[in-house]
Structure formats: C-alpha cells, structure tokens
Design an enzyme around this catalytic site. Structure first.
Site, PDB file in Angstrom:
ATOM      1  N   CYS A 174     -29.445  16.175 -46.323  1.00  0.00           N
ATOM      2  CA  CYS A 174     -29.311  16.626 -47.719  1.00  0.00           C
ATOM      3  C   CYS A 174     -29.450  15.453 -48.690  1.00  0.00           C
ATOM      4  O   CYS A 174     -28.556  14.605 -48.787  1.00  0.00           O
ATOM      5  CB  CYS A 174     -27.967  17.326 -47.880  1.00  0.00           C
ATOM      6  SG  CYS A 174     -27.512  17.697 -49.589  1.00  0.00           S
ATOM      7  N   CYS A 220     -26.760  15.148 -51.424  1.00  0.00           N
ATOM      8  CA  CYS A 220     -25.489  14.700 -50.844  1.00  0.00           C
ATOM      9  C   CYS A 220     -25.396  13.175 -50.861  1.00  0.00           C
ATOM     10  O   CYS A 220     -24.326  12.597 -51.083  1.00  0.00           O
ATOM     11  CB  CYS A 220     -25.338  15.207 -49.407  1.00  0.00           C
ATOM     12  SG  CYS A 220     -25.288  17.005 -49.244  1.00  0.00           S
TER      13      CYS A 220
END
Length: 319
Positions: free
Chosen positions: A81, A84
């Site tokens: 991700c 993230c």
C-alpha cells in the site's frame, strides 16, 4: 466525531482489488528484507515502546485491554500500500512525540485478515481510535500531518470525556498520573499486570483488592474488564458466531456472543442479546444470563447512556 464511512477516501487503496498484488508484493518484500534492502514500508518493527505490532492473537491484550487505561490508535496497513508508506511514518513520529499519551498499534491486514474484517476495512490505510474498549472514531486515506494532529486532538478530548486520560505526553495527564501513583498496592499491581497483558495476575490482584474493599468501583470495573478479556481470548470467533446463529436457544452460546460484542465495542448489541435471553428464559438459565449481564454492566462507566438504558430494561423484565 465522524464514523469511518463519513471520511474522505482520498489516498485509500481498495483491499479487494489488490488481493493478488498483495501476495506478490509480500513475497518481494520478504526477499528485500532478507537482503537488508528496506524501502520505508511500516513493517520494519516497532520504533519505540509507543509503537507496537499487533496480531489477531495479541489484539485483545494489546489493544482492547490496553485501551481501558490509554487511548490506542490502530493503523491498518499492508506492505503493498503506497499511501500507507506515507501515513505510517507520520503516525509513528507523532506517537513517539506524544511520549505515551497514546499508543500506536499497527495491523498488517494481509497477515491478520480477521482483524481487517472486524474493522470492516474495505480500503487502507485505515486509522481507528480505540478508547475504553470502544471504537470512537476513524479515518481513511493518507492525511497530512497537520490534519492527523487535529484528529488526534479530538480523540484525546474524547478520551478525557470517557475518563481515559493520557498517562504522559505534552504535559498532559499529570493529575491522572498522580492518581494512579497513589493507588492501593493491589490495584497498582493489577494496573501493571493489565498493561503487560498478564490477565491472570491482574485478576488475582483485583480479587485481593475487592477482598480488602468489596465496594471499590474501580476494582470492580477493572475485574469485569479483565474477566471479559480472559473469556474472549479462550473463544474461537468463527465458532462463537456460528453457534450463536444456529442455536438461539443455547444460553451459553448467546452469552459467548455477547462477550465478543462487548469486547468489540458494541455494548448496546451485547446488552440487547443478553436481555433477549433473560426475556425468554426462566429459572437457572435466566439467573445465569442476569448475572452475566450485571458483570458486563461493570465494564462501562455508570454515566454511560447505554448502561442506563439497559439497566432500565432489565428492571422492567425482572419486576
């Protein structure tokens, strides 16, 4: 404060669409880690005592139970991700700067799919605030540091209102620290055991505290919380859910399901489930449900509106 579904989706990554990519990226990430080539992903291990990695096995102790005394911010992320990797370092930096005012708990959704499901995480990054065993707020996507700080300020204000005061950080919580330092020895030992996740030792200390002072509201509340976590940690979530749905007449199965709902932050649903059992049973089954409900009542503050409502319903059912 807003619920997760009300927050902007900017920078969030859909979990379902990335399932196959996640597996490929995980393999690549493990190879890179073995070679010592980190890429700034948040999976490099806790940066301090205020940043912890949480799994399905440790969640009850490290998040649900810890949140009774310290706000816990849960960061749901994955190796693949991109957003993230932008947000997680910001959260870690702020957690370290807070110095214990709150704890950052990181959850790898690929390694812990049941936790992702429990939070209904359809996209990541997803950040959730847990206070007193309750999910109080959340946001999706990678927010700038200034907005994260503003959100955290709201979370800490909510913690104050719920009676969960920061133990340290930015000069806050001095009064709370002083109060905790002045706890009787048995309660102090219980608090220390709770913070380390030693539920059995915490229970023994709290039982001793209640033997010395049977009406102590703090000891009663803490013991109910500890016993709830001890019970839940011995259950299998899928089995509990399946048995409760398949056997509505099974009192024990319904009480186990209520425990999970309570530990998961849905006190109203847990109370309603046990009240329904009390309504349709009699004799020993009804009394077992009543005693269980009274124990769950102790988990919440006496001023909690959900508790007041459930107490009124219980009184109407019994008299």
């Amino acid at each position: 404060m807003q619920s997760p579904r009300d927050f902007s989706m900017y920078g969030a990554v859909d979990l379902g669409a990335r399932q196959a990519a996640a597996q490929r990226r995980q393999q690549a990430a493990r190879a890179a880690t073995a070679a010592g080539a980190g890429d700034g992903a948040p999976a490099g291990g806790p940066a301090s005592a205020f940043v912890i990695d949480v799994t399905e096995e440790t969640f009850n102790n490290d998040v649900a139970l810890r949140s009774r005394t310290t706000p816990v911010i849960v960061d749901l992320w994955a190796e693949w991700c991109g957003p993230c990797k932008q947000l997680s370092p910001v959260l870690e930096k702020l957690a370290n700067e807070a110095g214990g005012a709150w704890v950052l708990a990181r959850v790898d959704v690929d390694a812990n799919p049941r936790l992702a499901q429990a939070f209904q995480a359809q996209s990541i990054p997803m950040v959730v605030a847990i206070i007193g065993g309750q999910m109080v707020d959340a946001f999706l996507g990678a927010m700038p540091e200034a907005q994260v700080k503003q959100w955290l300020a709201q979370v800490l204000a909510a913690a104050e209102q719920l009676g969960v005061r920061p133990a340290a950080g930015d000069g806050e919580g001095t009064e709370s620290e002083e109060a905790l330092d002045n706890l009787p020895p048995a309660l102090s030992a219980a608090r220390d055991a709770m913070e380390t996740g030693d539920l059995d030792s915490a229970a023994r200390a709290l039982e001793k505290a209640l033997a010395d002072a049977p009406a102590d509201p703090l000891a009663k509340s803490w013991l109910s919380q500890v016993n709830l976590m001890r019970r839940v940690s011995s259950y299998d979530p899928m089995t509990v859910s399946r048995e409760a749905a398949a056997h509505p007449e099974d009192v024990a199965a319904q009480l186990r399901a209520a425990d999970f709902e309570m530990a998961g932050g849905d006190a109203e649903k847990a109370f309603d489930r046990v009240l329904a059992v009390i309504k349709r049973t009699s004799g020993t089954d009804r009394n077992a449900a009543r005693v269980h409900l009274l124990d769950l009542f102790e988990v919440l503050s006496p001023d909690d509106e959900r508790l007041k409502k459930a107490r009124t319903q219980l009184t109407l059912l019994l008299f």
